[in-house]
Write a protein that holds these residues in place. Structure first.
Motif, PDB file in Angstrom:
ATOM      1  N   GLY A 191      57.983  81.169  12.494  1.00 34.98           N
ATOM      2  CA  GLY A 191      57.504  80.344  13.600  1.00 34.98           C
ATOM      3  C   GLY A 191      58.148  78.972  13.629  1.00 34.98           C
ATOM      4  N   ASN A 216      52.151  80.008  18.102  1.00 35.06           N
ATOM      5  CA  ASN A 216      53.097  80.337  17.034  1.00 35.06           C
ATOM      6  C   ASN A 216      52.396  80.454  15.690  1.00 35.06           C
ATOM      7  N   VAL A 238      59.826  83.909  22.279  1.00 34.54           N
ATOM      8  CA  VAL A 238      60.457  82.729  21.679  1.00 34.54           C
ATOM      9  C   VAL A 238      61.848  82.502  22.268  1.00 34.54           C
ATOM     10  N   SER A 291      52.444  73.965  14.369  1.00 36.17           N
ATOM     11  CA  SER A 291      52.711  75.140  13.541  1.00 36.17           C
ATOM     12  C   SER A 291      52.721  74.791  12.056  1.00 36.17           C
TER      13      SER A 291
END
Length: 521
Positions: free
Chosen positions: A159, A399, A308, A341
């Motif tokens: 991520g 994420n 992504v 994240s």
């Protein structure tokens, strides 16, 4: 935290690598290499306008710099997982690392887009050799009960890498130049090689046969499908040539975009049929998909890989072309994603071993879809940049809650004897999602630019003026609004992909340890 590996006999115990009892230094070492190759999946995106200008090429050709890497990354994943089982996970990982590092130097020295694409293909092959070994090593070093925190680190790496790539790329492009987005891999690769040699244990090897027909069928199918989708607009979705030429031989066979796509689908169908009929050792053991959670997690990670990749291109082009940001400024717009994240990675690692990971993945995909839909509605020339930062908080939240829980779900009941095949299939589905997403967003961006700018200029062939297609020169102010509208339209693709991820996450079953890992060890 000792890891049960092979303790069946005194002889086995004598041969057992003591580093197996210290899995965390090994994990950090291999994760560094994994982080590097995932950064290279997205780092090119922010450099597209500058690279297009320096290499004097068009947007479609330049997007092959990303697609060629992703395609070369995807094709060998199924076979390289088996190579690790047969020749040693550590040895195969290090070979892939050397190929990746050396080809990164080649990328930096490439003088034209054609050579750069070739170098990226080799770089993708190196990445494809490395990636399955990381997941296989985790499966072999950590029992299902211990695997949560390890998979959390692996997932957080995936991520964060997807977010750090554009940030690092922006700094390097604005500083020493776009060549450094590749050169930076060289010292990191050398450091990783030294750490892996020192910290990663030797693993027992398992005999495997290799399904070369399966490799050929999957490679042909993927290439035809990706080429047809990405180059469709270039040939107006019609005929490419009246006669296919193979070297000096003219075949007289016409080739069209629909024909390539259909041929790719047929090749992949034949591949699946062959896997079902292969009685020796198929490239994709279809028995893996009897585990419902492995099947659903593989579908969900494909959607994540595609999301992504597809969100980065329209966002980057909007920030640089419409808002006039530098590559670094454009990359910094995604900083909220990286921060969220990183902050959430440790607690998510703890939570997913205590709670049903389905709800984390479901919430993560919902947050992604909501954040990207919000961002697409805000993509206008008049929107204050501070307001544009807010959707990225939701994207970062998504994420954090997707990568780790999906990885744990996929590997929970994966036996060590199928670690190579299982990690290869799981990573293959992620890369297939990425490469098809890359091809689709390239086509969609070109199509929406032609349509929106064609409307703004009175429909003069729907042709974008110089600078509008991707980044050479300054975009005329009169085209800011239609260009922004085109990028807003394109952003709906990752929204849809994240929505499919929501549906996939809903199908994840309650986690149950079947004990297959302990029995197979």
């Amino acid at each position: 935290m000792p890891s049960p590996d092979h303790t069946a006999s005194p002889a086995a115990s004598a041969d057992r690598d003591p580093r197996l009892d210290r899995p965390w230094p090994a994990l950090w070492s291999i994760v560094l290499g994994f982080f590097m190759i995932l950064v290279d999946t997205t780092i090119v995106t922010v450099a597209i306008p500058r690279m297009q200008q320096d290499l004097d090429t068009d947007l479609t050709s330049l997007l092959w710099v990303t697609s060629a890497y992703l395609l070369a990354y995807a094709v060998p994943l199924l076979i390289t997982g088996r190579l690790g089982d047969r020749y040693g996970l550590k040895a195969v990982y290090m070979v892939g690392l050397v190929v990746f590092t050396a080809s990164s130097l080649w990328c930096a020295l490439a003088g034209d887009v054609g050579m750069l694409i070739v170098a990226r293909v080799v770089q993708g092959l190196g990445a494809g050799v490395m990636t399955p070994q990381t997941m296989s090593m985790i499966t072999r070093m950590f029992s299902p009960q211990q695997r949560g925190r390890a998979m959390a680190l692996w997932g957080a790496t995936a991520g964060v890498a997807s977010l750090v790539g554009p940030l690092l790329g922006g700094v390097l492009v604005d500083g020493p130049g776009w060549e450094w987005i590749f050169l930076v891999n060289v010292p990191v690769g050398i450091l990783t090689l030294l750490l892996v040699q020192r910290n990663v244990p030797r693993f027992s090897r398992r005999a495997h046969s290799f399904d070369w027909l399966g490799v050929v069928l999957s490679a042909i199918g993927l290439f035809l499908l990706v080429f047809g989708i990405q180059e469709g607009n270039t040939y107006d979705w019609g005929r490419i040539t009246d006669s296919l030429r193979i070297g000096p031989l003219e075949t007289g066979m016409p080739v069209s975009v629909p024909g390539l796509i259909i041929a790719g689908v047929v090749a992949l169908v034949v591949f699946v049929v062959w896997q079902a009929r292969n009685r020796r050792e198929p490239l994709v053991p279809l028995s893996l998909f009897r585990d419902r959670n492995f099947s659903v997690a593989s579908l969900a990670i494909a959607m994540m890989g595609a999301t992504v990749l597809t969100l980065a291109i329209p966002a980057t082009l909007f920030f640089q072309q419409v808002l006039g940001m530098t590559p670094t400024q454009a990359a910094l717009m995604t900083a909220p994603m990286a921060v969220v994240s990183l902050v959430l990675a440790p607690p998510v690692g703890r939570w997913m071993t205590l709670h049903d990971p389905r709800w984390m993945a479901l919430g993560g995909f919902a947050s992604l879809a909501g954040g990207l839909l919000w961002l697409s509605r805000l993509m206008t020339p008049e929107t204050p940049f501070v307001l544009l930062l807010l959707p990225f908080l939701l994207v970062g939240l998504g994420n954090a809650f997707v990568w780790g829980p999906l990885s744990l779900t996929a590997t929970r009941n994966l036996p060590p004897s199928l670690a190579g095949a299982g990690s290869g299939v799981y990573n293959e589905t992620r890369q297939i999602g990425s490469v098809l997403g890359s091809a689709a967003i390239a086509t969609l961006v070109s199509d929406r630019l032609a349509a929106r700018i064609g409307e703004a200029t009175g429909g003069a062939g729907g042709t974008a003026p110089a600078g509008a297609e991707g980044g050479t020169g300054t975009l005329p102010e009169a085209l800011h609004a239609p260009y922004a509208a085109a990028m807003s339209d394109a952003m709906l693709l990752p929204v849809g992909l994240a929505a499919v991820g929501v549906l996939a996450a809903l199908l994840i079953g309650k986690p149950v340890d079947t004990g297959v890992w302990a029995r197979d060890e």
